[in-house]
Design an enzyme around this catalytic site. Structure first.
Site, PDB file in Angstrom:
ATOM      1  CD  GLU A 138      -3.285   0.639   1.103  1.00  0.00           C
ATOM      2  OE1 GLU A 138      -4.185   1.284   1.589  1.00  0.00           O
ATOM      3  OE2 GLU A 138      -3.470  -0.399   0.456  1.00  0.00           O
ATOM      4  CG  ASP A 139       1.265   2.810   3.202  1.00  0.00           C
ATOM      5  OD1 ASP A 139       0.374   3.417   2.595  1.00  0.00           O
ATOM      6  OD2 ASP A 139       1.068   2.195   4.269  1.00  0.00           O
TER       7      ASP A 139
END
Ligand code: MN
Length: 494
Positions: A74-75
């Site tokens: 996600e990051d």
């Protein structure tokens, strides 16, 4: 919490499994290097905390590893493919599942609903979101991972920008806590609610704290004395039980007070006594001893051992006049029941076997002793409710969700439809009047034919025309019984 603490928590895993978790930790640490959370702590702390919750539930090593890795795609620059290469398909799928669930949100429109007329529709929206949550999780471990993720996010909510806090806390109360409850995870449910309470209802929370504080201290002191007396009586009859004084969770106290005229003196379980013994037999024996010594209140004995709650909860509850006539609620359960009440689904399922899929769990139900797996039956029923029973045949072995799609209104509300559904089905799912006046439809911003087959995640915008009305040929592509029924009745009426 550092990795050392997690390492202690996973002592129940085999050596190779512990190594897998360590590998995942080192990998996650590298991925998140230099990243800092809003709270100022290194990002990897969040991953460790989520993994700690999973380890507390004694889930399998792959789920613990997935918790450590859950935000890596996600990051960071990492892709799911990278993760698959490094850790295999199963872990990558768990991580992917958790990422997908992040998309389920309460839209701004529903955040501040107060009017009565809108509340019914709000409840429907929320229930759809909960179903969607489970429907999107092909593996039940994904739901548990998401709960662990949310738990730590709630514990660190002060670090989030103020304007975001309300939505996150509200979602926690409306979606996450009820899910934890339905999965029988009482401890997680109570924690989530208490963490969200001050953010969603700040004034009510402050008032309750003020109101209950004095009474709580008093009651806790009293319970401590009473506990010693009970222990002595049990011991005399050969029962070596444990007794805990249990302060009621603030949020559930608040909810209960609303049902009791806001009168604290009517709440008998503000601090309850929980007796944990070794067997079912001892539960009933302990109940006898208690009633023999302290008079029970009429109508307050609940035998959830003989008749478990739908989520699988088992215990005996009774309320007695304790020393000095003070009214006290007592809960009696075995160790096994206690674990189940705290950890729910996770206590039942240690995932020693390879698959964690919902359909696998459901197949297992047919072979498991019924009372021990009430929650799975309940989950099955609940998931079945996602599908429309009139429209599809379902049995316990199949995946109920492969037949459903979730699509959105232009304002972000969710509609739950069968595969093959068209804009006509969607329009009727929104409102009969809209269905009766479909003039055209846009999907993801583009005009489409009314027979167009909707796909998962589509945003559907129905163009309403006053003088439009249902056509006979709509019946050739309308899928839902709702739409077909309405179309037929409209055509007949002409
Ligand atoms: Mn996270």
């Amino acid at each position: 919490m550092g990795y050392d603490e997690l390492a202690n928590k996973i002592a129940y895993l085999s050596k190779p499994d512990q190594q897998l978790v360590r590998h995942a930790f080192l990998f996650a640490q590298k991925c998140h290097e230099g990243q800092v959370r809003n709270t100022g702590e290194p990002y990897v702390q969040h991953a460790i905390a989520a993994a700690g919750t999973i380890a507390d539930l004694h889930l399998d090593a792959k789920t613990v590893a997935a918790a450590l890795l859950h935000d890596t795609c996600e990051d960071t620059d990492l892709t799911l493919n990278d993760l698959r290469k490094e850790f295999g398909r199963e872990i990558a799928n768990l991580v992917d599942g958790v990422t997908k669930l992040s998309k389920i949100r309460i839209t701004t429109k529903w955040l501040f609903v107060k009017e009565k007329e809108q509340l019914a529709e709000y409840d429907r929206q929320i229930e759809t979101l909960r179903k969607m949550f489970v429907a999107m999780s092909s593996d039940i471990r994904v739901v548990i991972l998401k709960l662990a993720d949310r738990l730590h996010n709630m514990q660190t909510l002060d670090g989030v920008p103020k304007e975001k806090r309300y939505r996150i806390a509200k979602e926690t109360l409306a979606i996450y806590a009820p899910l934890a409850y339905r999965l029988g995870m009482g401890e997680v449910k109570g924690k989530l609610e208490d963490l969200a309470f001050p953010y969603v209802y700040p004034e009510e929370y402050a008032a309750l704290k003020k109101k209950a504080a004095g009474r709580l201290v008093e009651k806790e002191r009293y319970i401590l004395q009473f506990k010693k007396k009970i222990l002595a009586k049990l011991y005399k009859d050969g029962i070596k039980g444990q007794i805990h004084g249990r302060t009621k969770h603030m949020y559930s106290l608040w909810r209960k007070l609303q049902r009791y005229d806001n009168d604290l003196s009517h709440i008998y379980d503000l601090v309850a006594l929980r007796i944990i013994v070794n067997s079912v037999e001892e539960c009933y024996k302990a109940l006898g001893i208690i009633h023999n010594n302290w008079k029970p209140l009429v109508g307050r004995i609940k035998d959830y051992i003989a008749m478990p709650k739908p989520n699988g909860y088992r215990s005996i509850h009774t309320t007695v006049f304790g020393p000095g006539g003070e009214i006290v609620e007592i809960q009696i359960r075995s160790k096994e029941m206690h674990e189940q009440a705290e950890f729910g689904i996770a206590a039942h399922w240690h995932y020693s076997e390879k698959k964690g899929g919902i359909d696998y769990l459901l197949r297992k139900v047919s072979r498991a002793p019924k009372k021990e797996l009430v929650w799975v039956n309940e989950l099955a029923k609940w998931q079945k409710a996602v599908g429309d029973n009139k429209e599809m045949e379902s049995d316990l072995g199949m995946d109920f969700f492969s037949d459903r799609i979730f699509v959105y209104t232009p304002t972000g509300d969710v509609k739950d439809l069968p595969i093959g559904a068209t804009p006509i089905d969607f329009a009727y799912a929104v409102h009969t009047d809209l269905g009766n006046h479909v003039g055209g439809a846009k999907v993801n911003g583009k005009m489409v034919d009314l027979a167009h087959e909707l796909k998962r995640g589509d945003i559907v915008d129905i163009i309403k025309k006053k003088n439009a009305s249902p056509k006979r040929d709509w019946l050739e592509f309308a899928k839902t019984s709702l739409a077909r029924g309405k179309i037929k009745s409209q055509i007949k009426g002409k």
